[in-house]
Design a protein around this motif. Structure first.
Motif, PDB file in Angstrom:
ATOM      1  N   VAL A  77     -53.945   1.175   5.236  1.00  0.00           N
ATOM      2  CA  VAL A  77     -54.031   1.063   6.688  1.00  0.00           C
ATOM      3  C   VAL A  77     -55.386   1.604   7.128  1.00  0.00           C
ATOM      4  O   VAL A  77     -55.933   2.507   6.504  1.00  0.00           O
ATOM      5  N   THR A  78     -55.945   1.034   8.197  1.00  0.00           N
ATOM      6  CA  THR A  78     -57.240   1.443   8.719  1.00  0.00           C
ATOM      7  C   THR A  78     -57.050   2.358   9.912  1.00  0.00           C
ATOM      8  O   THR A  78     -56.210   2.086  10.774  1.00  0.00           O
ATOM      9  N   VAL A  79     -57.833   3.437   9.957  1.00  0.00           N
ATOM     10  CA  VAL A  79     -57.779   4.386  11.067  1.00  0.00           C
ATOM     11  C   VAL A  79     -59.194   4.620  11.594  1.00  0.00           C
ATOM     12  O   VAL A  79     -60.179   4.424  10.875  1.00  0.00           O
ATOM     13  N   ASP A  80     -59.288   5.053  12.856  1.00  0.00           N
ATOM     14  CA  ASP A  80     -60.587   5.359  13.455  1.00  0.00           C
ATOM     15  C   ASP A  80     -61.050   6.763  13.105  1.00  0.00           C
ATOM     16  O   ASP A  80     -62.233   6.991  12.871  1.00  0.00           O
ATOM     17  N   ASP A  81     -60.118   7.721  13.085  1.00  0.00           N
ATOM     18  CA  ASP A  81     -60.443   9.128  12.813  1.00  0.00           C
ATOM     19  C   ASP A  81     -59.511   9.603  11.703  1.00  0.00           C
ATOM     20  O   ASP A  81     -58.348   9.927  11.943  1.00  0.00           O
ATOM     21  N   VAL A  82     -60.018   9.634  10.478  1.00  0.00           N
ATOM     22  CA  VAL A  82     -59.157   9.929   9.327  1.00  0.00           C
ATOM     23  C   VAL A  82     -58.578  11.338   9.385  1.00  0.00           C
ATOM     24  O   VAL A  82     -57.429  11.553   8.996  1.00  0.00           O
ATOM     25  N   ASP A  83     -59.334  12.295   9.882  1.00  0.00           N
ATOM     26  CA  ASP A  83     -58.811  13.662   9.932  1.00  0.00           C
ATOM     27  C   ASP A  83     -57.666  13.793  10.938  1.00  0.00           C
ATOM     28  O   ASP A  83     -56.653  14.441  10.661  1.00  0.00           O
ATOM     29  N   GLU A  84     -57.794  13.157  12.084  1.00  0.00           N
ATOM     30  CA  GLU A  84     -56.710  13.179  13.071  1.00  0.00           C
ATOM     31  C   GLU A  84     -55.505  12.397  12.559  1.00  0.00           C
ATOM     32  O   GLU A  84     -54.357  12.823  12.713  1.00  0.00           O
ATOM     33  N   ALA A  85     -55.749  11.247  11.944  1.00  0.00           N
ATOM     34  CA  ALA A  85     -54.645  10.464  11.386  1.00  0.00           C
ATOM     35  C   ALA A  85     -53.928  11.253  10.293  1.00  0.00           C
ATOM     36  O   ALA A  85     -52.699  11.235  10.209  1.00  0.00           O
ATOM     37  N   GLU A  86     -54.689  11.976   9.466  1.00  0.00           N
ATOM     38  CA  GLU A  86     -54.068  12.802   8.430  1.00  0.00           C
ATOM     39  C   GLU A  86     -53.157  13.855   9.049  1.00  0.00           C
ATOM     40  O   GLU A  86     -52.029  14.054   8.609  1.00  0.00           O
ATOM     41  N   ARG A  87     -53.637  14.524  10.080  1.00  0.00           N
ATOM     42  CA  ARG A  87     -52.818  15.540  10.744  1.00  0.00           C
ATOM     43  C   ARG A  87     -51.500  14.929  11.235  1.00  0.00           C
ATOM     44  O   ARG A  87     -50.425  15.491  11.041  1.00  0.00           O
ATOM     45  N   GLN A  88     -51.589  13.756  11.833  1.00  0.00           N
ATOM     46  CA  GLN A  88     -50.406  13.107  12.387  1.00  0.00           C
ATOM     47  C   GLN A  88     -49.436  12.649  11.306  1.00  0.00           C
ATOM     48  O   GLN A  88     -48.219  12.824  11.442  1.00  0.00           O
ATOM     49  N   ILE A  89     -49.945  12.050  10.224  1.00  0.00           N
ATOM     50  CA  ILE A  89     -49.017  11.556   9.199  1.00  0.00           C
ATOM     51  C   ILE A  89     -48.369  12.694   8.424  1.00  0.00           C
ATOM     52  O   ILE A  89     -47.216  12.595   8.028  1.00  0.00           O
ATOM     53  N   LEU A  90     -49.110  13.784   8.219  1.00  0.00           N
ATOM     54  CA  LEU A  90     -48.493  14.944   7.563  1.00  0.00           C
ATOM     55  C   LEU A  90     -47.377  15.507   8.442  1.00  0.00           C
ATOM     56  O   LEU A  90     -46.340  15.931   7.934  1.00  0.00           O
ATOM     57  N   ALA A  91     -47.562  15.462   9.754  1.00  0.00           N
ATOM     58  CA  ALA A  91     -46.547  15.971  10.684  1.00  0.00           C
ATOM     59  C   ALA A  91     -45.276  15.125  10.677  1.00  0.00           C
ATOM     60  O   ALA A  91     -44.195  15.648  10.966  1.00  0.00           O
ATOM     61  N   ILE A  92     -45.391  13.834  10.343  1.00  0.00           N
ATOM     62  CA  ILE A  92     -44.185  12.990  10.319  1.00  0.00           C
ATOM     63  C   ILE A  92     -43.592  12.837   8.921  1.00  0.00           C
ATOM     64  O   ILE A  92     -42.656  12.067   8.727  1.00  0.00           O
ATOM     65  N   GLY A  93     -44.134  13.566   7.932  1.00  0.00           N
ATOM     66  CA  GLY A  93     -43.473  13.596   6.632  1.00  0.00           C
ATOM     67  C   GLY A  93     -44.255  13.094   5.439  1.00  0.00           C
ATOM     68  O   GLY A  93     -43.740  13.080   4.325  1.00  0.00           O
TER      69      GLY A  93
END
Length: 123
Positions: A77-93
């Motif tokens: 999957v493509t993201v604009d801000d990998v660090d923010e996306a990482e924070r979010q996906i770790l938070a959902i499991g």
């Protein structure tokens, strides 16, 4: 060449279809269009078509891959801000394995809650 068929869905085996569908809904958006104890369908725009199938005795692929338990397949999957996306996906499991062969390029490997690898990619 003319297509023989159209992709209906990518189907992931898992121990709990509803839980894994909710994880991917958090990651990719979309709506659950069908659900029972054995099967859940997630659909979204523009072409999101994932389904989740209960598999008794499910064993996740290994990361990094091993001969006895290969990766099998993965989702990018493509993201604009990998660090923010990482924070979010770790938070959902999601989990982030130590082995990160593409981090110096433009992708990072993660594991969904039942062990399927997927990558966050950026341009």
């Amino acid at each position: 060449m003319a297509a023989i068929a159209r992709l209906r869905a990518v189907v992931l085996d898992c121990p709990d279809p509803r839980a894994l569908a909710e994880f991917y809904r958090g990651l990719l958006g979309g709506e659950i269009t069908y659900a029972d104890d054995e099967w859940v369908s997630l659909r979204g725009e523009p072409d999101l078509k994932l389904s989740f199938q209960r598999a008794d005795g499910y064993q996740p692929p290994a990361w990094p891959p091993r001969d006895d338990r290969p990766q099998q397949f993965h989702i990018d999957v493509t993201v604009d801000d990998v660090d923010e996306a990482e924070r979010q996906i770790l938070a959902i499991g999601a989990g982030k394995p130590e082995h990160q062969p593409g981090e110096d390029e433009n992708w990072r490997v993660y594991l969904d809650p039942v062990g399927h690898p997927f990558c966050l990619c950026w341009d």
